[in-house]
Scaffold this motif. Sequence first.
Motif, PDB file in Angstrom:
ATOM      1  N   PRO A 120       0.831  -1.207   0.000  1.00 20.43           N
ATOM      2  CA  PRO A 120       0.000   0.000   0.000  1.00 20.43           C
ATOM      3  C   PRO A 120       0.871   1.266   0.000  1.00 20.43           C
ATOM      4  O   PRO A 120       1.951   1.306   0.584  1.00 20.43           O
ATOM      5  CB  PRO A 120      -0.806  -0.115   1.293  1.00 20.43           C
ATOM      6  N   ASP A 121       0.366   2.285  -0.669  1.00 17.12           N
ATOM      7  CA  ASP A 121       1.104   3.543  -0.797  1.00 17.12           C
ATOM      8  C   ASP A 121       1.401   4.206   0.543  1.00 17.12           C
ATOM      9  O   ASP A 121       2.429   4.857   0.701  1.00 17.12           O
ATOM     10  CB  ASP A 121       0.335   4.519  -1.689  1.00 17.12           C
ATOM     11  N   TRP A 122       0.515   4.062   1.520  1.00 14.24           N
ATOM     12  CA  TRP A 122       0.697   4.762   2.793  1.00 14.24           C
ATOM     13  C   TRP A 122       1.966   4.326   3.521  1.00 14.24           C
ATOM     14  O   TRP A 122       2.493   5.053   4.344  1.00 14.24           O
ATOM     15  CB  TRP A 122      -0.536   4.612   3.689  1.00 14.24           C
ATOM     16  N   ARG A 123       2.497   3.127   3.169  1.00 17.89           N
ATOM     17  CA  ARG A 123       3.713   2.655   3.838  1.00 17.89           C
ATOM     18  C   ARG A 123       4.982   3.142   3.152  1.00 17.89           C
ATOM     19  O   ARG A 123       6.081   2.953   3.682  1.00 17.89           O
ATOM     20  CB  ARG A 123       3.717   1.128   3.916  1.00 17.89           C
ATOM     21  N   ALA A 124       4.877   3.753   1.982  1.00 20.30           N
ATOM     22  CA  ALA A 124       6.051   4.159   1.200  1.00 20.30           C
ATOM     23  C   ALA A 124       7.071   4.981   1.987  1.00 20.30           C
ATOM     24  O   ALA A 124       8.271   4.748   1.855  1.00 20.30           O
ATOM     25  CB  ALA A 124       5.612   4.894  -0.065  1.00 20.30           C
ATOM     26  N   PRO A 125       6.650   5.943   2.823  1.00 17.33           N
ATOM     27  CA  PRO A 125       7.658   6.741   3.533  1.00 17.33           C
ATOM     28  C   PRO A 125       8.490   5.941   4.543  1.00 17.33           C
ATOM     29  O   PRO A 125       9.541   6.403   4.981  1.00 17.33           O
ATOM     30  CB  PRO A 125       6.832   7.792   4.278  1.00 17.33           C
ATOM     31  N   ALA A 129      13.673   0.578  -0.505  1.00 15.62           N
ATOM     32  CA  ALA A 129      13.478   0.013  -1.834  1.00 15.62           C
ATOM     33  C   ALA A 129      14.195  -1.339  -1.877  1.00 15.62           C
ATOM     34  O   ALA A 129      15.296  -1.479  -1.355  1.00 15.62           O
ATOM     35  CB  ALA A 129      14.056   0.943  -2.887  1.00 15.62           C
ATOM     36  N   ARG A 130      13.537  -2.329  -2.476  1.00 15.54           N
ATOM     37  CA  ARG A 130      14.143  -3.666  -2.580  1.00 15.54           C
ATOM     38  C   ARG A 130      13.839  -4.269  -3.938  1.00 15.54           C
ATOM     39  O   ARG A 130      12.793  -4.046  -4.512  1.00 15.54           O
ATOM     40  CB  ARG A 130      13.552  -4.617  -1.540  1.00 15.54           C
ATOM     41  N   ASP A 131      14.769  -5.062  -4.416  1.00 20.27           N
ATOM     42  CA  ASP A 131      14.512  -5.849  -5.616  1.00 20.27           C
ATOM     43  C   ASP A 131      13.756  -7.085  -5.197  1.00 20.27           C
ATOM     44  O   ASP A 131      13.966  -7.612  -4.120  1.00 20.27           O
ATOM     45  CB  ASP A 131      15.833  -6.296  -6.258  1.00 20.27           C
TER      46      ASP A 131
END
Length: 132
Positions: A120-125, A129-131
């Motif tokens: 979900p976008d809300w967790r982005a902050p 970043a991972r492959d």
Amino acid sequence: MTATTTDGDRTRARILRYLEASGTNPDLAHEIFAKDAVLEFPQSGERFRGRETFLAWRRRYPAEVTFRLRRIVGQGDLWVAEAEVRYDGADPHFGVSILEFRDGLVVRETIYGGPPWEAPDWRAPYREARDR
């Protein structure tokens, strides 16, 4: 100075061989199991008892299975393998195999697996970043 091979190195190599052969050579793959081994899939509620029982169904498996190992961790008689699994080249599923050993052979394997999902976008902050 020569490198020393430890029991852990040998176990890791055996698990890797098992995973690599699982999709192509079930007979070779199943050399890692004790005769009375148990294989469980908690998500489906299935339990298979005895190496010959689950070797028989894996010989008949209707899909081509390929693995990409993410990592193997463990020590002594308890090891965990994380892998990306593809069936007939389709989108990956991610799996975890918990392997319990006795006398150098797997006596119980428990496999969990599932498809990837979009975070979900809300967790982005908060995430790195991972492959995949």
